[in-house]
Design an enzyme around this catalytic site. Structure first.
Site, PDB file in Angstrom:
ATOM      1  N   GLU A  30     -34.094 -86.262  17.315  1.00  0.00           N
ATOM      2  CA  GLU A  30     -35.188 -87.075  17.827  1.00  0.00           C
ATOM      3  C   GLU A  30     -36.389 -87.147  16.887  1.00  0.00           C
ATOM      4  O   GLU A  30     -37.300 -87.958  17.105  1.00  0.00           O
ATOM      5  CB  GLU A  30     -35.625 -86.544  19.196  1.00  0.00           C
ATOM      6  N   GLU A  49     -18.479 -69.495  18.246  1.00  0.00           N
ATOM      7  CA  GLU A  49     -19.732 -68.740  18.158  1.00  0.00           C
ATOM      8  C   GLU A  49     -19.528 -67.312  17.694  1.00  0.00           C
ATOM      9  O   GLU A  49     -20.488 -66.625  17.348  1.00  0.00           O
ATOM     10  CB  GLU A  49     -20.445 -68.741  19.503  1.00  0.00           C
TER      11      GLU A  49
END
Length: 274
Positions: free
Chosen positions: A80, A111
């Protein structure tokens, strides 16, 4: 085994027996505690903002790494920045364990690889000018720990956003932000309060950095990308407000120069020369 705060039992029992009203009311009550937890960390966030600004002024970039919800929030915040502040796409970048596939679908065991984050970062010619922020509610994600440790050794500035106190990730980060929001409404579901806390901190971090780098004038997004009609209309109004131009002239300048900042500067130059 030590029970992390984020894994502690919910303050609410019998969720499956609650009415819809009670579910929503109790979730909302829990959510209301999050801003206070964030507020308690403003001094730590301030330090991370200021060092990030310093490094970016020297040509550095801001990277986020994380897994699951935390990784997705980092990718979201990074994605963004270009449309909001008109900055290049490589100024702020978010990397998620498992790669872009993991943005939409969980990648099993991604992960748990402590080496992969640094491998991912090397693809972007990571350097000692850059800042790396690890995001992990648990504070124990190996992907993030490994990335921070390698970054420290390479001379990067490192920070983190975690939701447990005294975590390994906070210990590995030079500028830790530990927003402890307490047990989740659904026990262990860190997409809830923890995710909200991380999103708030990311908003504060990236927005404050961009403001201090001059990407906001007054309170206006003068460098925003004019990527749709709504934003063009917003831009026209901003040019009109800042210059006193009529709508037709403001739109013409905006279309010609491509940003509110440039349109205002050129209009004012034209007015001075008139």
């Amino acid at each position: 085994m030590i029970t992390r705060t984020t894994e502690k039992e919910s303050n609410h029992q019998g969720l499956d027996k609650m009415s819809t009203t009670d579910l929503l009311t109790n979730m909302n009550k829990e959510d209301q505690t999050v801003p206070d937890a964030v507020a308690a960390n403003i001094p730590a966030i301030e330090k991370l903002v200021d060092i990030t600004v310093d490094r970016m002024k020297e040509g550095g970039r801001l990277f986020y790494i994380g897994a699951g919800t935390s990784g997705r929030l980092g990718v979201l915040d990074a994605s963004e920045c270009p449309p909001t502040f008109g900055v290049p796409h490589d100024w702020v970048m978010g990397l998620i364990a498992g790669g872009d596939t993991a943005i939409r679908k969980a990648v099993e065991n991604a992960e748990d690889d402590a080496e992969q984050a640094w491998t991912d970062l090397l693809r972007y010619d990571i350097s000692s000018k850059d800042v790396l922020v690890g995001i992990a509610a648990s504070g124990t994600t190996p992907y993030v720990i490994g990335g921070l440790e390698r970054a420290n050794a390479a001379g990067l500035v490192t920070g983190c956003i975690v939701c447990n106190a005294g975590s390994p990730i906070a210990a590995a980060a030079q500028y830790p932000v530990e927003v402890v929001v307490g047990p989740e409404f659904v026990t262990g579901s860190t997409r809830m309060k923890s995710g909200t806390a991380q999103k708030l901190v990311l908003n504060m971090l990236s927005t404050a950095v961009m403001i201090k780098l001059g990407r906001v004038k007054g309170n206006r997004m003068v460098d925003m990308q004019l990527s749709n009609q709504k934003l063009v209309e917003r831009g026209v109004l901003m040019v009109m407000e800042q210059t006193g131009a009529n709508e037709q002239d403001a739109k013409a300048y905006l279309e010609q120069y491509g940003s509110v900042r440039a349109a205002v500067e050129q209009y004012e130059k034209s007015s001075d020369n008139a």
